[in-house]
Design an enzyme around this catalytic site. Structure first.
Site, PDB file in Angstrom:
ATOM      1  N   TYR A  43      42.851  50.021  46.695  1.00 44.13           N
ATOM      2  CA  TYR A  43      41.696  49.906  45.806  1.00 44.13           C
ATOM      3  C   TYR A  43      41.100  51.296  45.553  1.00 44.13           C
ATOM      4  O   TYR A  43      40.633  51.957  46.484  1.00 44.13           O
ATOM      5  CB  TYR A  43      40.625  48.987  46.388  1.00 44.13           C
ATOM      6  CG  TYR A  43      41.049  47.542  46.577  1.00 44.13           C
ATOM      7  CD1 TYR A  43      42.214  47.033  45.996  1.00 44.13           C
ATOM      8  CD2 TYR A  43      40.281  46.678  47.341  1.00 44.13           C
ATOM      9  CE1 TYR A  43      42.598  45.721  46.170  1.00 44.13           C
ATOM     10  CE2 TYR A  43      40.645  45.353  47.519  1.00 44.13           C
ATOM     11  CZ  TYR A  43      41.812  44.876  46.944  1.00 44.13           C
ATOM     12  OH  TYR A  43      42.180  43.571  47.129  1.00 44.13           O
ATOM     13  N   GLN A  67      46.053  35.334  51.487  1.00 45.53           N
ATOM     14  CA  GLN A  67      45.012  35.635  50.497  1.00 45.53           C
ATOM     15  C   GLN A  67      45.576  35.437  49.090  1.00 45.53           C
ATOM     16  O   GLN A  67      46.241  36.300  48.546  1.00 45.53           O
ATOM     17  CB  GLN A  67      44.486  37.065  50.661  1.00 45.53           C
ATOM     18  CG  GLN A  67      43.330  37.341  49.717  1.00 45.53           C
ATOM     19  CD  GLN A  67      42.631  38.661  49.974  1.00 45.53           C
ATOM     20  OE1 GLN A  67      42.307  39.384  49.041  1.00 45.53           O
ATOM     21  NE2 GLN A  67      42.387  38.991  51.240  1.00 45.53           N
ATOM     22  N   ARG A 101      33.634  42.404  32.404  1.00 51.12           N
ATOM     23  CA  ARG A 101      34.960  42.754  32.904  1.00 51.12           C
ATOM     24  C   ARG A 101      35.998  42.688  31.789  1.00 51.12           C
ATOM     25  O   ARG A 101      36.952  43.470  31.762  1.00 51.12           O
ATOM     26  CB  ARG A 101      35.334  41.815  34.055  1.00 51.12           C
ATOM     27  CG  ARG A 101      36.683  42.091  34.669  1.00 51.12           C
ATOM     28  CD  ARG A 101      36.867  41.311  35.947  1.00 51.12           C
ATOM     29  NE  ARG A 101      35.935  41.763  36.977  1.00 51.12           N
ATOM     30  CZ  ARG A 101      35.818  41.201  38.168  1.00 51.12           C
ATOM     31  NH1 ARG A 101      36.545  40.147  38.479  1.00 51.12           N
ATOM     32  NH2 ARG A 101      34.968  41.676  39.055  1.00 51.12           N
ATOM     33  N   GLU A 133      22.748  35.651  44.593  1.00 50.84           N
ATOM     34  CA  GLU A 133      23.004  34.408  43.860  1.00 50.84           C
ATOM     35  C   GLU A 133      24.276  33.723  44.346  1.00 50.84           C
ATOM     36  O   GLU A 133      24.321  32.517  44.557  1.00 50.84           O
ATOM     37  CB  GLU A 133      23.098  34.691  42.358  1.00 50.84           C
ATOM     38  CG  GLU A 133      21.756  34.901  41.693  1.00 50.84           C
ATOM     39  CD  GLU A 133      20.840  33.694  41.863  1.00 50.84           C
ATOM     40  OE1 GLU A 133      21.243  32.568  41.491  1.00 50.84           O
ATOM     41  OE2 GLU A 133      19.722  33.872  42.391  1.00 50.84           O
ATOM     42  N   PRO A 184      37.626  33.393  42.910  1.00 54.54           N
ATOM     43  CA  PRO A 184      37.148  32.008  42.848  1.00 54.54           C
ATOM     44  C   PRO A 184      36.466  31.662  41.529  1.00 54.54           C
ATOM     45  O   PRO A 184      36.351  30.489  41.182  1.00 54.54           O
ATOM     46  CB  PRO A 184      36.169  31.923  44.023  1.00 54.54           C
ATOM     47  CG  PRO A 184      35.709  33.322  44.235  1.00 54.54           C
ATOM     48  CD  PRO A 184      36.915  34.179  43.938  1.00 54.54           C
TER      49      PRO A 184
END
Length: 333
Positions: free
Chosen positions: A54, A177, A228, A294, A207
């Site tokens: 990453y 994963q 995005r 949230e 998700p």
């Protein structure tokens, strides 16, 4: 926050895991990233997921800096190895002994930690004998550099082969994963049954289907500015598969269900994933601290069976189930 066991192990992790794939080290400034990590800690999140690839290592550095000063024993830190890092030479990718051993050392240096809780094979390496990969992971555990080993996006056969070798080597694979959400269900027919059989659970990424299930993308409407879907470096290629007006129209049918539960659509998407008993945690990222606050509200939410059925009915024409889509590159990238 609620907590679940990771596979057939004694390790408990938070139902919501903070992940920094598309944000830390690339999309957001370090001070904002640190604020997001602080918001995660304040919300009861103890589990954090990253990877060496990453932002070519920067994400691990940012996460390590953001967690500096926290009690290490109170955190569960996940990272991964497989995708190219560094100058991307011939041995800077894959699951060879060389790359795994160098990878864990470099990850620990960037994180400024003595060990990670979970070290994951970020894909299956078709170029390295599986015996070599598993033996290297066994040594990583014996050296105390990782406490548990998991995989990512392995298919059912690969998981079975890997688990058999792992048990011969004196440890067990505890997790997989995969990408999983109410639209992308390719793991349901083969991977999840195999995981249950093998004592592994799912650490789910995407998700919210890269944000599509949050309801922010509307059929026939321009893409939201700064989203995005408009960022070529922040996941636009990943979300493009969902940006179809028919899919977006079906997603919009979920809003009354979310309203009925008193949830946002994003919270509904996360709660739906957590309703699968084989899921240990759902990975969520954030570019603003308030997003973390949230998203964690999805933890502990129970969706009644009749509403789960309504979700299936609403999305049915758009659900992707093909198990062959769980795939790793045929050769090292």
């Amino acid at each position: 926050m609620d907590y679940r066991y990771l596979g057939r192990s004694g390790l408990k992790i938070s139902e919501i895991t903070y992940g920094n794939w598309l944000t830390h080290g690339s999309q957001v400034e370090n001070d904002v990233a640190s604020a997001c990590v602080r918001a995660a800690l304040d919300a009861g999140i103890t589990t954090f997921d990253t990877a060496d690839a990453y932002a070519n290592g920067k994400a691990e550095e940012v996460l390590g800096a953001a967690l500096a000063g926290e009690r290490r024993e109170s955190l569960e830190i996940f990272t991964k190895v497989y995708w190219p890092v560094g100058p991307k030479g011939p041995n800077d990718a894959g699951l060879s002994r060389k790359h795994i051993m160098e990878g864990i050392n470099n990850s620990l240096r960037r994180l400024n930690m003595g060990y990670v809780d979970l070290y994951q094979a970020h894909r299956f390496d078709h170029e390295t004998p599986l015996e070599e990969t598993i033996a290297a992971f066994a040594d990583v555990i014996r050296q105390g550099k990782a406490l548990y080993i998991g995989v990512s996006e392995w298919n059912a056969e690969q998981m079975r082969r890997g688990q058999a070798l792992a048990r011969e080597a004196g440890f067990s694979l505890v997790s997989n994963q995969p990408q999983y959400n109410a639209l992308w269900r390719v793991i349901e027919s083969e991977v999840i049954p195999a995981a249950k059989e093998l004592g592994m659970s799912q650490v789910v990424w995407s998700p919210m289907a890269q944000g599509v299930l949050s309801g922010k993308y509307l059929p026939g409407a321009p893409l939201p500015e700064g989203s995005r879907a408009t960022d070529a470096h922040g996941g636009a290629n990943m979300i493009s598969r969902y940006l179809d007006d028919d899919i977006l129209s079906n997603v919009a049918k979920l809003r009354p269900i979310a309203d009925e539960l008193g949830l946002s659509m994003a919270q509904l998407a996360i709660a739906w994933v957590l309703a699968n008993e084989n899921v240990a945690t759902a990975l969520v990222g954030a570019s603003r601290p308030e997003q973390v606050a949230e998203n964690v509200k999805a933890a502990g939410v129970a969706i009644p069976a009749e509403l789960m059925e309504r979700i299936d009915q609403a999305l049915a024409p758009s659900i992707i189930r093909d198990p062959t889509l769980t795939v790793s590159p045929g050769s090292r990238p």
